[in-house]
Design an enzyme around this catalytic site. Structure first.
Site, short mmCIF file in Angstrom:
data_model
loop_
_atom_site.label_atom_id
_atom_site.label_comp_id
_atom_site.label_asym_id
_atom_site.label_seq_id
_atom_site.Cartn_x
_atom_site.Cartn_y
_atom_site.Cartn_z
N ASN A 10 -2.38 -5.89 -19.84
CA ASN A 10 -0.79 -6.49 -19.63
C ASN A 10 -1.38 -7.95 -20.10
OD1 ASN A 10 1.14 -6.81 -18.90
ND2 ASN A 10 2.26 -6.34 -18.00
N TRP A 11 -0.86 -7.61 -21.61
CA TRP A 11 -1.47 -9.41 -21.62
C TRP A 11 0.31 -9.79 -21.03
CZ3 TRP A 11 -3.98 -9.64 -26.83
CH2 TRP A 11 -5.17 -9.71 -26.57
N LYS A 12 1.22 -9.10 -21.30
CA LYS A 12 2.56 -10.04 -20.94
C LYS A 12 3.15 -10.71 -22.11
CE LYS A 12 1.27 -9.57 -15.80
NZ LYS A 12 1.50 -10.48 -14.28
N HIS A 93 7.59 -2.78 -14.82
CA HIS A 93 7.44 -3.83 -13.87
C HIS A 93 7.93 -4.92 -13.11
CE1 HIS A 93 4.67 -7.19 -13.40
NE2 HIS A 93 3.25 -6.42 -13.80
N GLU A 95 8.27 -8.35 -12.23
CA GLU A 95 8.27 -9.37 -13.27
C GLU A 95 9.52 -8.49 -14.40
OE1 GLU A 95 4.72 -10.66 -15.43
OE2 GLU A 95 3.68 -10.74 -13.65
N GLU A 161 1.44 -1.58 -7.90
CA GLU A 161 1.01 -3.31 -8.18
C GLU A 161 2.05 -3.88 -6.69
OE1 GLU A 161 0.10 -4.36 -12.62
OE2 GLU A 161 2.24 -4.46 -12.07
N GLY A 167 -1.25 -11.83 -9.92
CA GLY A 167 -1.57 -13.59 -10.07
C GLY A 167 -1.93 -13.86 -8.79
N SER A 206 -4.87 -8.76 -9.61
CA SER A 206 -5.72 -9.11 -9.28
C SER A 206 -6.91 -8.61 -9.39
CB SER A 206 -6.03 -10.32 -7.97
OG SER A 206 -4.69 -11.34 -8.01
N GLY A 228 -4.29 -10.90 -16.07
CA GLY A 228 -4.89 -12.14 -16.55
C GLY A 228 -6.45 -12.32 -17.05
P1 13P Z 1 -2.87 -10.14 -12.44
O1 13P Z 1 -3.87 -8.92 -12.68
O2 13P Z 1 -2.44 -10.71 -13.30
O3 13P Z 1 -2.76 -10.03 -10.74
O4 13P Z 1 -1.34 -8.88 -13.17
C1 13P Z 1 -1.66 -7.30 -12.90
C2 13P Z 1 -0.26 -7.03 -13.45
O5 13P Z 1 0.79 -8.01 -13.02
C3 13P Z 1 -0.61 -6.72 -14.58
O6 13P Z 1 0.59 -5.49 -14.61
#
Ligand code: 13P
Length: 247
Positions: A10-12, A93, A95, A161, A167, A206, A228
């Site tokens: 997931n590149w966000k 998600h 976020e 998640e 993160g 993570s 990430g």
């Molecule tokens: P990280 O791997 O950066 O913790 O992010 C996880 C995430 O939100 C994937 O959707």
């Protein structure tokens, strides 16, 4: 039914055209590791470019609107994303639930919009740190998932998640991941019957090359949703390789 591990980046809100160098390197690694199903969900602006630039990995979107079309400035329908080259969409998600106030009902409607045109869906759920500390995380996430699930489970995956692990470099105890995934499996089989046993439940939060093997070995962990560490081949390929090495 035994299925391939599903490792999704997931590149966000990361990735300009220059990031295609990384996507192509990830694609080449995926070709060498066909035991694993690999995908990237880049920002929507990069979906078409990525679809044309890779062969061995899936390309997805990070969100869609629940409506087919209409007066929704700035939004994109599932059909638009599919036409751009997305074959799945991430919905719910944390976020998006936080930044855009998406409710469980919104998430369900988005999942159903994508399924109605035969796109894959990765539906996210997870608890906050306060909810984890309350000792009620399993009940809370089970309720969130049950309320967010679409009516059918075709091409559906779930991603657990924990928000506090995203993160942060913090990862839950393997025993807590196992307990949560077991609980979410019962939510899926309660809703979909036997078909619920085949829905892959990914872990996200993570995930890195050095903890992926341990997390993927947990029963009922069918893959990983990676933020990430998925942005570069150096970060992502070791996670794909860890999945390839599982029995
Ligand atoms: P990280 O791997 O950066 O913790 O992010 C996880 C995430 O939100 C994937 O959707």
């Amino acid at each position: 039914m035994s299925q391939r591990y599903y490792i999704v980046g997931n590149w966000k809100m990361n990735g300009l055209r220059s990031a295609m160098t990384e996507a192509r390197a990830i694609d080449r690694a995926a070709q060498r590791l066909p035991k694993v199903e690999v995908a990237i969900a880049p920002p929507a602006t990069l979906i078409a470019t990525m679809r044309e630039g890779v062969t061995h990995i899936g390309v997805g979107a990070q969100n869609c609107h629940m409506a087919e079309k209409g007066a929704h400035t700035g939004d994109l329908s599932a059909q638009m994303l599919r036409e751009a080259g997305a074959d799945f969409v991430i919905v719910g998600h944390s976020e998006r639930r936080a930044d855009h106030h998406e409710t469980d009902a919104d998430v369900k409607a988005k999942a159903e919009a994508a399924q109605s045109i035969d796109m894959g869906v990765i539906l996210c759920c997870g608890e906050s740190e306060a909810e984890r500390d309350s000792g009620e995380a399993e009940e809370i996430v089970a309720r969130q998932l049950a309320a967010s699930l679409p009516d059918g489970c075709q091409r559906l995956s779930v991603a657990y998640e924990p928000i506090w692990a995203i993160g942060t470099g913090r990862v839950p105890q393997v025993s807590d991941v196992a307990a949560m995934h077991r609980r979410l499996r019962t939510v899926l089989t309660d809703k979909y019957g036997d078909a619920g046993a085949d829905v892959r439940i990914l872990y996200g939060g993570s995930v890195k090359g050095d903890n992926a093997a341990e997390l993927l070995a947990v029963p009922d962990v069918g893959g990983a949703l990676v933020g990430g560490a998925s942005l570069t081949a150096d970060g992502f390929v070791p996670i794909i390789a860890a999945a390839a090495e599982q029995d």
